[in-house]
Enzyme design. Structure first.
Site, PDB file in Angstrom:
ATOM      1  N   LEU A   1       0.849  -1.194   0.000  1.00  0.00           N
ATOM      2  CA  LEU A   1       0.000   0.000   0.000  1.00  0.00           C
ATOM      3  C   LEU A   1       0.891   1.253   0.000  1.00  0.00           C
ATOM      4  O   LEU A   1       1.120   1.873   1.030  1.00  0.00           O
ATOM      5  CB  LEU A   1      -0.919  -0.021   1.235  1.00  0.00           C
ATOM      6  CG  LEU A   1      -2.185   0.824   1.166  1.00  0.00           C
ATOM      7  CD1 LEU A   1      -3.141   0.425   2.268  1.00  0.00           C
ATOM      8  CD2 LEU A   1      -1.922   2.313   1.216  1.00  0.00           C
TER       9      LEU A   1
ATOM     10  N   GLU B   1       1.748   4.282  -3.045  1.00  0.00           N
ATOM     11  CA  GLU B   1       1.597   4.709  -4.437  1.00  0.00           C
ATOM     12  C   GLU B   1       2.938   5.007  -5.098  1.00  0.00           C
ATOM     13  O   GLU B   1       3.112   4.831  -6.295  1.00  0.00           O
ATOM     14  CB  GLU B   1       0.657   5.919  -4.519  1.00  0.00           C
ATOM     15  CG  GLU B   1      -0.818   5.585  -4.328  1.00  0.00           C
ATOM     16  CD  GLU B   1      -1.203   5.158  -2.920  1.00  0.00           C
ATOM     17  OE1 GLU B   1      -0.429   5.428  -1.970  1.00  0.00           O
ATOM     18  OE2 GLU B   1      -2.278   4.541  -2.754  1.00  0.00           O
TER      19      GLU B   1
ATOM     20  N   GLN C   1      -5.524   3.222  -6.948  1.00  0.00           N
ATOM     21  CA  GLN C   1      -6.907   2.852  -6.620  1.00  0.00           C
ATOM     22  C   GLN C   1      -7.886   4.033  -6.747  1.00  0.00           C
ATOM     23  O   GLN C   1      -8.933   3.917  -7.346  1.00  0.00           O
ATOM     24  CB  GLN C   1      -6.941   2.289  -5.209  1.00  0.00           C
ATOM     25  CG  GLN C   1      -7.905   1.166  -5.031  1.00  0.00           C
ATOM     26  CD  GLN C   1      -7.545   0.317  -3.823  1.00  0.00           C
ATOM     27  OE1 GLN C   1      -7.566   0.808  -2.693  1.00  0.00           O
ATOM     28  NE2 GLN C   1      -7.231  -0.939  -4.051  1.00  0.00           N
ATOM     29  N   PHE C   2      -7.527   5.162  -6.184  1.00  0.00           N
ATOM     30  CA  PHE C   2      -8.325   6.393  -6.288  1.00  0.00           C
ATOM     31  C   PHE C   2      -7.350   7.518  -6.598  1.00  0.00           C
ATOM     32  O   PHE C   2      -6.293   7.605  -5.959  1.00  0.00           O
ATOM     33  CB  PHE C   2      -9.054   6.701  -4.972  1.00  0.00           C
ATOM     34  CG  PHE C   2     -10.103   5.677  -4.616  1.00  0.00           C
ATOM     35  CD1 PHE C   2     -11.422   5.858  -5.016  1.00  0.00           C
ATOM     36  CD2 PHE C   2      -9.770   4.551  -3.896  1.00  0.00           C
ATOM     37  CE1 PHE C   2     -12.392   4.911  -4.696  1.00  0.00           C
ATOM     38  CE2 PHE C   2     -10.729   3.594  -3.579  1.00  0.00           C
ATOM     39  CZ  PHE C   2     -12.046   3.777  -3.978  1.00  0.00           C
TER      40      PHE C   2
ATOM     41  N   ASP D   1      -7.013  10.524  -5.837  1.00  0.00           N
ATOM     42  CA  ASP D   1      -6.554  11.341  -4.706  1.00  0.00           C
ATOM     43  C   ASP D   1      -5.228  10.823  -4.138  1.00  0.00           C
ATOM     44  O   ASP D   1      -4.386  11.594  -3.689  1.00  0.00           O
ATOM     45  CB  ASP D   1      -7.581  11.329  -3.573  1.00  0.00           C
ATOM     46  CG  ASP D   1      -8.970  11.743  -4.033  1.00  0.00           C
ATOM     47  OD1 ASP D   1      -9.515  11.080  -4.938  1.00  0.00           O
ATOM     48  OD2 ASP D   1      -9.501  12.711  -3.485  1.00  0.00           O
TER      49      ASP D   1
ATOM     50  N   HIS E   1     -12.020   9.971  -2.297  1.00  0.00           N
ATOM     51  CA  HIS E   1     -12.509   9.034  -3.315  1.00  0.00           C
ATOM     52  C   HIS E   1     -13.202   9.712  -4.479  1.00  0.00           C
ATOM     53  O   HIS E   1     -13.871   9.046  -5.258  1.00  0.00           O
ATOM     54  CB  HIS E   1     -13.515   8.055  -2.695  1.00  0.00           C
ATOM     55  CG  HIS E   1     -13.012   7.334  -1.504  1.00  0.00           C
ATOM     56  ND1 HIS E   1     -13.270   7.731  -0.219  1.00  0.00           N
ATOM     57  CD2 HIS E   1     -12.223   6.239  -1.399  1.00  0.00           C
ATOM     58  CE1 HIS E   1     -12.686   6.912   0.637  1.00  0.00           C
ATOM     59  NE2 HIS E   1     -12.036   5.999  -0.053  1.00  0.00           N
TER      60      HIS E   1
END
Ligand SMILES: Cc1ncc(C[n+]2csc(CCOP(=O)(O)OP(=O)(O)O)c2C)c(N)n1
Length: 698
Positions: free
Chosen positions: A400, A402, A425-426, A428, A481
């Site tokens: 986890l 980025e 994943q999102f 942001d 999100h």
């Protein structure tokens, strides 16, 4: 006299070491350093940062094979010379000549880079190459190659997020990476004691990486340790961290006064005991490889060689202003192709799944790397579900982090020149990788086209899940999100940003994006993953859009940088609406409702690519309609939508009969969670319809 000695370990694959040549390389580094330092002081160029005290890095590089990869930092002149033998390169870059092998005179000196010699391009951002080096290591391991990568940074560099991302990449995936921490005791004025707590070696071991401390002021000890540690990495035993103890003999850079923060006594002791060139010279004399007066003879020979090179280099051309926009961006040249596969109705998620399968089948090196992507669910949205079942091993779940994710895909792409896919994943959450993304996009420019970074970043963006906002139900994505995201990516020079609105475009553009040699941000709107074609207020599907939910099987591509012009109604257009992503669907609904009521025609321009956007299509649509509305899902702050609006004012002013309108989300951090507040935050078809009415009434 040439003397070859081998390292003590019988199994070492390192080439036999010519110790006199190694010494000469170290002397060349020092003499180059001293020459460039003087020239900077004489005002011949603006900046120099040197290597004095770090010359034993030549011994580390001597322990590598020639086809091993290197990620160096600004003190690694000796490493550069050991690998390339090029004494001209550092001078050419200092004098900013177009012949410079690292950046053709575009970057500051001491930023080592060479695709030919497998040296990744050094950044000014300390340790920022680290996540890329992890990506190179990932690719080497994935392809079962016998090469390894050397990554270097200073003691200050250890504290960066970038270095910690590399450490995690190497530890989690047990990558073939040798991390050398060149600890000279200082990071400008900060002593190394503030960079980490406890012992660096024990810290690394605790995290799953073998580590050793090595005396970098002793060249033979450095070489012998390097041979052993390189062998450890190459034989698949996992990554290694070498804590190399050195001394800093000069100020930090040409801009620093060493006496303002170091004591006279400490400087003197460092110079007397920690000079690897002096120490190695003594060792060679003691062991009978050199006579005492050879030391000065070699220095003079090297100085003469360098002065000769300098005279030649001064005749070479300097960059002209005409090249300042060269190598900012590489958009692939689109080859026209007609999709031949049978068409079937698919939502955007299905189209993306299919595109990833096509990429994996066509390119054995293609993979998707990101959080949860390797699970049977295929990531939290299911974009890699087909890949997981049909192409095992190509969707790889990541830690986890980025920055870890983007670094793996970017570095792997640099190894073989093809884009690998990072899934965020999102959108942001790309922010922790923002520096790595920005630098990936800068490499082409910084190296004057010497390196490219093919990199495909796919990410869920925009408001919640479900269908288009007007079709009911709040997204509920809220903070973290629901950001649009284009305001970040379109402000990064060297980046391509794509945001499709339909399944047909999503597949064709994703396949084309994988051909790009510049990094691509591929913004997938969560609202559109499962969306149907847009409808008018009577529930009729808008005919002009319906066909784009019909997706051909197999491979086809669509051009990057080309908008889709959608005409709703008949006759000349009265308004042009410029939008992208979810807002295309909202705009089509608004346009259809208006045309149903008043007749006429409205054009919706679906930009599809935001950077570089299709200036011609925008200008033509404005020229025909003479009224324009820009619609964006971004917050009303500095945004891509505002940029586009400003571009229209500047370039289409005389084609306008009314003030160009602008519709966006509100100037708040993000959409709140509850449905009422969320709906008040985003624009919808209704907002657009009202604006159309206002414009038509003017
Ligand atoms: C990310 C980042 N922060 C700050 C700087 C400014 N800066 C340049 S070099 C440097 C010190 C680096 O120290 P270290 O890694 O120990 O290397 P050394 O110069 O001592 O060899 C700093 C803070 C930078 N270039 N990059």
């Amino acid at each position: 006299m040439t003397v070859n000695i081998r390292a003590k370990e019988a199994s070492t694959p390192a080439e036999s070491l010519d110790i006199l040549l190694l010494y000469r390389t170290m002397v060349t580094a020092r003499v180059t350093n001293d020459l460039l330092k003087t020239r900077k002081t004489q005002g011949r160029f603006p900046f120099y940062i040197g290597c004095a005290g770090h010359e034993s890095m030549a011994a580390v590089v001597a322990a590598l094979n020639y086809d091993d990869w290197m990620s160096l930092y600004y003190r690694d002149l000796a490493a550069w010379l050991q690998r390339t033998g090029d004494i001209y390169g550092p001078l050419r870059e200092a004098y900013s000549r177009t012949t410079g092998p690292m950046s053709a005179g575009r970057n500051m000196p001491s930023h080592y880079s060479s695709k030919r010699h497998r040296i990744l391009p050094t950044f000014s951002e300390v340790a920022a190459l680290a996540p890329f080096a992890g990506g190179v290591g990932f690719s080497l391991k994935w392809h079962k190659r016998n090469e390894i990568i050397l990554f270097t940074t200073g003691d200050g560099g250890v504290a960066t997020n970038d270095f910690n991302a590399l450490f995690r990449q190497t530890a989690v995936h047990q990558l073939p990476v040798l991390m050398v921490i060149e600890d000279n005791g200082w990071a400008i004025t900060a002593p190394s004691t503030i960079q980490w707590g406890g012992s660096l070696v024990e810290w690394a071991k605790g995290g799953g990486v073998y580590a050793e401390e090595v005396d970098g002021t002793d060249t033979m000890a450095t070489y012998e340790a390097s041979v052993r540690l390189v062998e450890h990495v190459r034989s698949g035993k996992g990554p290694v961290l070498m804590h190399l103890r050195l001394g800093l003999l000069d100020p930090h850079s040409s801009s620093t006064d060493i006496r303002s923060y170091r004591t006279k006594e400490e400087i003197e002791i460092t110079k007397a005991t920690k000079d690897p060139v002096k120490n190695f010279g003594h060792w060679l004399v003691e062991h009978g490889y050199l006579q005492e007066d050879d030391i000065e003879r070699i220095r003079k020979e090297v100085r003469a060689e360098l002065e000769h090179a300098e005279t030649e280099i001064l005749q070479e051309p300097e960059p002209g202003a005409d090249r300042v926009l060269k190598d900012v961006l590489r958009v692939p040249t689109w080859q026209e192709n007609i999709p031949r596969g049978t068409k079937k109705q698919l939502p955007m998620l299905g189209a993306i799944n299919e595109a990833l399968i096509e990429l994996a089948q066509r390119d054995p090196g293609f993979f998707v790397y990101g959080q949860d992507v390797g699970s049977p669910k295929g990531g939290v949205f299911g974009a890699t579900a087909m890949l997981v079942t049909q192409c095992p091993g190509r969707a790889i779940s990541s830690p986890l982090n980025e920055q870890v994710i983007v670094g793996i895909a970017a570095g792997a792409g640099m190894v073989d020149g093809n884009a690998r896919c990072a899934e965020i994943q999102f959108v942001d959450y790309h922010q922790s990788a923002a520096q790595t993304i920005r630098l990936a996009a800068r490499i082409l420019y910084q190296t004057y086209g010497g390196w490219t970074v093919p990199l495909l970043i796919r990410t869920k963006s925009g408001s919640g899940g479900g269908g288009p906002i007007s079709s009911g139900g709040a997204g509920g994505g809220a903070f973290g999100h629901s950001n649009a995201g284009e305001q970040w990516f379109t402000s990064v020079p060297g980046m391509i940003t794509i945001c499709p609105a339909t399944p047909f475009d999503a597949k064709g553009l994703l396949l084309e994006a994988a051909r790009a040699q510049s990094p691509v941000a591929f913004l997938e709107r969560g609202r559109l993953y499962r969306s149907e074609p847009p409808k008018d207020s009577q529930g009729n599907i808008i005919a002009a859009m319906a066909e784009y939910w019909s997706v051909p099987e197999g491979y086809y591509t669509l051009p990057i940088g080309k908008a889709r012009r959608i005409r709703i109604g008949n006759g000349p257009t009265s308004i042009a609406i410029i939008s992208w992503g979810t807002m295309v669907l909202e705009s089509c609904t608004a346009a259809a409702n208006s045309v149903n009521r008043y007749g006429g025609a409205i054009e919706v321009v679906d930009l599809r690519t935001l950077a570089p956007f299709d200036e011609e299509a925008v200008a033509a649509a404005v020229r025909e309609a003479n009224r324009v509305i820009v619609v964006t899902e971004e917050d009303d702050l500095t945004s891509f939508g505002r940029h586009l609006h400003s571009w229209i004012v500047q370039n289409c002013f005389y084609d306008l009969d009314a003030t160009p309108s602008f519709i966006s989300a509100l100037p708040a951090p993000a959409a709140p969670y509850n449905a009422t507040e969320e709906s008040a935050f985003y624009p919808t078809a209704k907002t657009i319809e009202q604006k159309i009415e206002e414009l038509l009434a003017e």
